[in-house]
Motif scaffolding. Structure first.
Motif, PDB file in Angstrom:
ATOM      1  N   GLN A 165       0.826  -1.208   0.000  1.00 16.38           N
ATOM      2  CA  GLN A 165       0.000   0.000   0.000  1.00 16.38           C
ATOM      3  C   GLN A 165       0.860   1.257   0.000  1.00 16.38           C
ATOM      4  N   VAL A 166       1.926   1.233   0.798  1.00 13.49           N
ATOM      5  CA  VAL A 166       2.822   2.391   0.859  1.00 13.49           C
ATOM      6  C   VAL A 166       3.547   2.562  -0.473  1.00 13.49           C
ATOM      7  N   LEU A 167       3.928   1.457  -1.088  1.00 12.10           N
ATOM      8  CA  LEU A 167       4.596   1.513  -2.392  1.00 12.10           C
ATOM      9  C   LEU A 167       3.684   2.177  -3.429  1.00 12.10           C
ATOM     10  N   ASP A 168       2.408   1.855  -3.385  1.00  8.28           N
ATOM     11  CA  ASP A 168       1.448   2.463  -4.302  1.00  8.28           C
ATOM     12  C   ASP A 168       1.328   3.966  -4.036  1.00  8.28           C
ATOM     13  N   ALA A 169       1.278   4.344  -2.752  1.00  8.50           N
ATOM     14  CA  ALA A 169       1.189   5.763  -2.394  1.00  8.50           C
ATOM     15  C   ALA A 169       2.447   6.520  -2.817  1.00  8.50           C
ATOM     16  N   LEU A 170       3.595   5.866  -2.711  1.00  8.53           N
ATOM     17  CA  LEU A 170       4.849   6.481  -3.153  1.00  8.53           C
ATOM     18  C   LEU A 170       4.843   6.721  -4.652  1.00  8.53           C
ATOM     19  N   SER A 171       4.371   5.741  -5.405  1.00  7.89           N
ATOM     20  CA  SER A 171       4.360   5.864  -6.867  1.00  7.89           C
ATOM     21  C   SER A 171       3.463   7.014  -7.327  1.00  7.89           C
ATOM     22  N   LYS A 172       2.451   7.341  -6.522  1.00  5.38           N
ATOM     23  CA  LYS A 172       1.531   8.433  -6.856  1.00  5.38           C
ATOM     24  C   LYS A 172       1.962   9.758  -6.227  1.00  5.38           C
ATOM     25  N   ASP A 173       3.127   9.750  -5.577  1.00  2.38           N
ATOM     26  CA  ASP A 173       3.697  10.940  -4.946  1.00  2.38           C
ATOM     27  C   ASP A 173       2.846  11.456  -3.789  1.00  2.38           C
ATOM     28  N   ILE A 174       2.028  10.582  -3.208  1.00  2.00           N
ATOM     29  CA  ILE A 174       1.278  10.950  -1.999  1.00  2.00           C
ATOM     30  C   ILE A 174       2.221  10.941  -0.806  1.00  2.00           C
ATOM     31  N   VAL A 175       3.085   9.935  -0.768  1.00  2.00           N
ATOM     32  CA  VAL A 175       4.164   9.864   0.217  1.00  2.00           C
ATOM     33  C   VAL A 175       5.465  10.203  -0.501  1.00  2.00           C
ATOM     34  N   LYS A 176       6.256  11.103   0.058  1.00  2.00           N
ATOM     35  CA  LYS A 176       7.483  11.560  -0.601  1.00  2.00           C
ATOM     36  C   LYS A 176       8.598  10.513  -0.530  1.00  2.00           C
ATOM     37  N   ALA A 177       8.721   9.896   0.621  1.00  2.00           N
ATOM     38  CA  ALA A 177       9.775   8.886   0.801  1.00  2.00           C
ATOM     39  C   ALA A 177       9.445   8.067   2.033  1.00  2.00           C
ATOM     40  N   THR A 178       9.994   6.895   2.093  1.00  2.00           N
ATOM     41  CA  THR A 178       9.817   6.057   3.280  1.00  2.00           C
ATOM     42  C   THR A 178      11.142   5.400   3.627  1.00  2.00           C
ATOM     43  N   ILE A 179      11.337   5.161   4.897  1.00  2.00           N
ATOM     44  CA  ILE A 179      12.554   4.501   5.364  1.00  2.00           C
ATOM     45  C   ILE A 179      12.168   3.115   5.860  1.00  2.00           C
ATOM     46  N   THR A 180      12.842   2.106   5.370  1.00  2.00           N
ATOM     47  CA  THR A 180      12.517   0.740   5.763  1.00  2.00           C
ATOM     48  C   THR A 180      13.775   0.000   6.185  1.00  2.00           C
ATOM     49  N   PRO A 181      13.716  -0.737   7.285  1.00  2.00           N
ATOM     50  CA  PRO A 181      14.876  -1.538   7.686  1.00  2.00           C
ATOM     51  C   PRO A 181      14.969  -2.802   6.838  1.00  2.00           C
ATOM     52  N   ASP A 182      16.109  -3.427   6.867  1.00  4.75           N
ATOM     53  CA  ASP A 182      16.330  -4.678   6.150  1.00  4.75           C
ATOM     54  C   ASP A 182      15.648  -5.794   6.931  1.00  4.75           C
ATOM     55  N   VAL A 183      14.357  -6.044   6.627  1.00  9.87           N
ATOM     56  CA  VAL A 183      13.588  -7.018   7.402  1.00  9.87           C
ATOM     57  C   VAL A 183      14.095  -8.435   7.189  1.00  9.87           C
ATOM     58  N   GLN A 184      14.594  -8.724   5.976  1.00  6.13           N
ATOM     59  CA  GLN A 184      15.167 -10.058   5.737  1.00  6.13           C
ATOM     60  C   GLN A 184      16.396 -10.272   6.615  1.00  6.13           C
ATOM     61  N   GLY A 185      17.203  -9.218   6.717  1.00  7.79           N
ATOM     62  CA  GLY A 185      18.382  -9.303   7.574  1.00  7.79           C
ATOM     63  C   GLY A 185      18.007  -9.455   9.036  1.00  7.79           C
ATOM     64  N   MET A 186      16.930  -8.791   9.456  1.00  8.34           N
ATOM     65  CA  MET A 186      16.475  -8.887  10.846  1.00  8.34           C
ATOM     66  C   MET A 186      16.165 -10.329  11.229  1.00  8.34           C
ATOM     67  N   GLY A 187      15.310 -10.968  10.429  1.00 11.62           N
ATOM     68  CA  GLY A 187      14.930 -12.345  10.738  1.00 11.62           C
ATOM     69  C   GLY A 187      16.110 -13.290  10.725  1.00 11.62           C
ATOM     70  N   ARG A 188      16.963 -13.124   9.731  1.00 11.96           N
ATOM     71  CA  ARG A 188      18.137 -13.992   9.603  1.00 11.96           C
ATOM     72  C   ARG A 188      19.068 -13.836  10.809  1.00 11.96           C
ATOM     73  N   LEU A 189      19.324 -12.600  11.215  1.00  6.51           N
ATOM     74  CA  LEU A 189      20.240 -12.347  12.333  1.00  6.51           C
ATOM     75  C   LEU A 189      19.681 -12.850  13.660  1.00  6.51           C
ATOM     76  N   CYS A 190      18.351 -12.804  13.821  1.00  8.85           N
ATOM     77  CA  CYS A 190      17.743 -13.298  15.058  1.00  8.85           C
ATOM     78  C   CYS A 190      18.042 -14.782  15.250  1.00  8.85           C
ATOM     79  N   VAL A 191      17.826 -15.557  14.199  1.00 14.75           N
ATOM     80  CA  VAL A 191      18.062 -17.002  14.281  1.00 14.75           C
ATOM     81  C   VAL A 191      19.552 -17.289  14.444  1.00 14.75           C
ATOM     82  N   GLN A 192      20.389 -16.560  13.726  1.00 12.35           N
ATOM     83  CA  GLN A 192      21.835 -16.760  13.835  1.00 12.35           C
ATOM     84  C   GLN A 192      22.329 -16.470  15.246  1.00 12.35           C
TER      85      GLN A 192
END
Length: 343
Positions: free
Chosen positions: A276-303
């Protein structure tokens, strides 16, 4: 006499051929179905991820990554409490995980005394604990996996600076930061510190900018939505730049901006990049978003849990990378996805 012999022969043939035919058919059916039967997978360890009643695409992605990493290591990672007829809060799930004698716990933390007590109880029962996304630094947890919140604030500061350059105004511009209502969570304060220091360093006294914060009640399903809608309805409260420090706040804010015709008047900076946020970004409703590396988060937790169980040691703090997604990035990502689907 001849007809009688023929009848007897046919009768005998039927009694012989039918069992043979059934046997062959049954064997073919067995062979056909046995190929589809999956062999049971045996895991060496059982980890659980506990997030309480939070419904978040970010946490779903973290879990998916943790589960995949666990499969590589022969570890079953369970989203503890999901799919049950009765909903349990995070404190109850932590207590249940200890009673179940799981091999490791991944949990979203905070600094509440109850959370500290439950985490300490798990560690005292020789169950290692990793906090993810938000920490519980006052506990005995083995590791925290998350973002460097000061750097998150610096990145927001950069984006505020870009918006100010494109939209110069002579009067003081108001920046409002929507924070989760959790007075014992220090992450919001670190984000604010990074943001303010970045702006002070880059802008100095050349631009008049005020940064205000408000804590949004997120106890109910519609609390955040109602608060943000009321904010957009009050002309005296509408900021020039609105920063949302959660996935839910971002979605509520861009929907309110559309509903109340504030797109372009209020510059939205979000957190995480759901569909949903990606769609809002493409329409310039949201200027930018900051997202953490969620794949890295899960991987590091198990490691981290696996390393602690094997060696008795692990890093106390694992930092994941941050990704900035702009409107241009979103349009490219959506175009690439559309191209892949058409091929």
């Amino acid at each position: 006499m001849k007809n009688k012999k023929t009848a007897i022969f046919l009768l005998v043939a039927v009694f012989i051929l039918i069992p043979i035919g059934l046997t062959v058919l049954g064997f073919k059916m067995y062979v056909g179905t046995s190929k589809k039967i999956e062999q049971p997978v045996v895991y060496d360890k059982h980890y659980v991820m506990i997030t309480g009643n939070e419904d978040s695409g970010l946490l779903d992605s973290v879990y998916d990554s943790a589960r995949e990493e666990g499969q590589k290591r022969g570890i079953y990672v369970e989203r503890f409490g999901s799919g049950l007829a009765v909903e349990y809060d995070r404190d109850q799930l932590l207590k249940m995980a200890v009673q179940a004698s799981v091999d490791g716990i991944i949990v979203t933390g905070d600094e509440r005394e109850e959370t500290i007590a439950h985490i300490n109880d798990a560690v005292d029962h020789d169950i290692p604990v990793v906090t993810v996304f938000s920490d519980c630094s006052g506990s005995k947890r083995q590791c925290f996996v998350g973002s460097n919140y000061y750097h998150v604030g610096e990145e927001y500061g950069k984006q505020i600076q870009k918006i100010l350059k494109v939209n110069p105004k002579s009067y003081t511009q108001k920046v409002l930061v929507l924070m989760e209502e959790n007075p014992k969570d220090a992450s919001g304060n670190l984000i604010l510190l990074g943001m303010r220091e970045k702006l002070e360093k880059e802008l100095g006294a050349t631009r008049a900018v005020t940064i205000e914060t408000t804590q949004v009640d997120n106890s109910g399903s519609f609390s955040a939505e109602e608060y943000i809608r009321d904010l957009f309805l009050d002309e005296t409260q509408v900021p020039d730049i609105l920063i949302c420090l959660s996935e839910v706040y971002t979605q509520c804010a861009y929907q309110a901006a559309v509903d109340y015709n504030k797109v372009g008047d209020v510059h939205l900076l979000g957190y995480y990049c759901s569909d949903q946020v990606l769609d809002a970004l493409s329409k310039d409703i949201v200027k930018a978003t900051i997202t953490p590396d969620v794949q890295g988060m899960g991987r590091l937790c198990v490691q981290a849990l696996d390393e602690y169980e094997r060696t008795g040691y692990t890093n106390g703090y694992e930092v994941v990378d941050l990704q900035l997604v702009t409107s241009a990035d979103a349009r490219k990502l959506l175009a690439d996805e559309k191209k892949r689907q058409s091929e």
